[in-house]
Write an enzyme that holds these catalytic residues in place. Structure first.
Site, mmCIF file in Angstrom:
data_model
loop_
_atom_site.group_PDB
_atom_site.id
_atom_site.type_symbol
_atom_site.label_atom_id
_atom_site.label_comp_id
_atom_site.label_asym_id
_atom_site.label_seq_id
_atom_site.Cartn_x
_atom_site.Cartn_y
_atom_site.Cartn_z
ATOM 1 N N THR A 100 0.823 -1.179 -0.035
ATOM 2 C CA THR A 100 -0.068 -0.055 0.118
ATOM 3 C C THR A 100 0.833 1.279 0.134
ATOM 4 O OG1 THR A 100 -1.400 -1.269 1.566
ATOM 5 C CG2 THR A 100 -1.797 1.077 1.445
ATOM 6 N N ARG A 164 -7.799 0.240 -1.121
ATOM 7 C CA ARG A 164 -6.374 0.830 -1.030
ATOM 8 C C ARG A 164 -5.410 0.797 -2.368
ATOM 9 N NH1 ARG A 164 -4.533 -3.649 2.952
ATOM 10 N NH2 ARG A 164 -6.343 -4.658 1.824
ATOM 11 N N ASP A 286 2.747 -13.873 2.476
ATOM 12 C CA ASP A 286 2.500 -12.531 2.616
ATOM 13 C C ASP A 286 3.230 -12.074 3.942
ATOM 14 O OD1 ASP A 286 1.364 -10.059 1.982
ATOM 15 O OD2 ASP A 286 -0.555 -10.606 2.621
#
Ligand code: ZN
Length: 392
Positions: A100, A164, A286
């Site tokens: 982000t 986002r 992740d």
């Protein structure tokens, strides 16, 4: 120096039975039953694996190696990954990505961290870009980043269906994929486009549209977080049936599972049961990404940090809990990600490949030893990795 690992139960990930594996100069030199070598002036290390599983090191296609997060203000930025965490998780290859925040985090940092992890002993690659479109790059465009910058193998994770992201159009996505594809073709890399799929209701529609309006094949896109909800999982299974590869995220939290996410191990079992080819499924950690939960208004409710060892946990859970055959579960964390990322020397135990090897306890699949590029980083649960900062 030669290493011979004897009496290993080899899963390449295809089951090869009990074999000896010879490692020389960072590569796998031979695999056969009962190999014996003798020479006077040869330094040979012989290890008895005592029927432990010998498997490829895990290939993690998405790690926020320099940290991620920041969705709740500056003090919610997550820390960078350590080589120790990767070694304990059995991850010997990974791909770093921004997320982000590309205002306070930059591609230069990602490049430095990827090079550092590689110098410390594992193999680290990276994506150019971030969640956002237009894509920020190092050389001025995606194609040149892939062609000229060694660790860059593709672009991403571009966010779709997420508040986002920057709400790209199908045409923009197709153009990104085209540029990335050509960069990959010129440099012999995959040029893969990692796609962050958010919790919006567009699901994977934009990818189908981008494929429909262009000549880019569906396999150029590599969507992740695809078991975020039951509906997304079903849509993703359709995507995989059409020839795409889908990635499930291992890092999760009780809160996120309560909100409807299907954990990676269960999603893998579900997709296999639905008849998806095992080749089309992967799991990534992740790691170091934030695991934010938002309410219906998009207000941040809570935040946790993704963990790299979740990839091993979900692999073991798939086998032990969801009864996925071990070869198929292993394929999702080794051969398949290596193949879609274009890492030709990774993800397989075969002659000539890099000696990225894990020894697993056959009872509970826990990690006993880790070798990367022919060097031991973990031996019998003891860290033997040496770096400028870890040298005792
Ligand atoms: Zn993501």
């Amino acid at each position: 120096m030669l290493t011979i690992i004897k009496n290993a139960n080899v899963l390449a990930p295809r089951a090869l039975g009990t074999c000896d594996v010879v490692i020389c100069d960072g590569r796998i030199a031979a695999i056969d039953t009962d190999i014996s070598l003798s020479a006077n002036n040869l330094d040979i290390e012989i290890i008895d694996a005592q029927k432990s599983y010998l498997v490829p090191g895990f290939v993690d296609s998405l790690v926020h190696i320099t940290g991620g997060g920041g969705e709740g203000g500056f003090n919610t930025r997550t820390p960078e990954i350590t080589i120790k965490d990767a070694v304990y998780a059995g991850v010997t290859s990974m791909v770093g990505a921004l997320g982000t925040d590309v205002s306070t985090r930059k591609l230069g940092d990602l490049y430095g961290k990827a090079k550092a992890l590689t110098q410390d002993g594992i193999s680290c690659f990276m994506y150019t870009g971030s969640y956002h479109v237009p894509v920020e790059t190092l050389m001025g465009n995606i194609r040149d980043d892939i062609v000229f910058i060694d660790p860059i193998i593709g672009v991403g994770e571009i966010a779709i269906s997420d508040h986002r992201g920057s709400t790209p159009s199908a045409r923009e996505l197709a153009r990104i994929a085209g540029e990335s594809r050509v960069g990959g073709m010129i440099s012999g890399k995959s040029g893969i486009v990692s796609i962050h799929v958010g919790s919006g209701e567009e699901y994977l529609d934009l990818l189908h549209e981008a494929v429909a309006i262009s000549e880019v094949p569906i396999s150029q896109f590599y969507p992740t977080h695809t078991s975020r909800s039951e509906t997304l999982l079903q849509r993703s299974i359709e995507f995989a049936r059409l020839g795409g590869t889908i990635d499930f995220t291992a890092s999760t939290s009780e809160q996120i599972l309560e909100m409807g996410e299907i954990r990676a191990s269960e999603a893998l079992a579900t997709a296999l049961d639905a008849g998806v080819s095992p080749e089309r499924l992967t799991i990534s950690s992740d790691a170091q990404g934030s695991l934010p939960s938002f309410d219906n208004e998009g207000i941040l409710k809570g935040l946790q940090i993704g963990r790299i060892n979740s990839i091993h946990e979900e692999f073991a859970l798939a086998v032990n809990e969801y009864k996925v055959p071990i070869e198929k579960a292993l394929t999702a964390v080794t051969r398949n990600p290596a193949s879609i990322l274009g890492l030709k020397r990774k993800g397989n135990i075969s002659q000539g490949r890099d000696a990225d090897i894990l020894l697993l306890n056959p009872e509970d699949l826990s990690i006993e030893s880790v070798m990367a590029k022919g060097s031991w980083l973990l031996r019998d649960n003891k860290l033997v990795l040496k770096t400028p900062f870890i040298n005792e």
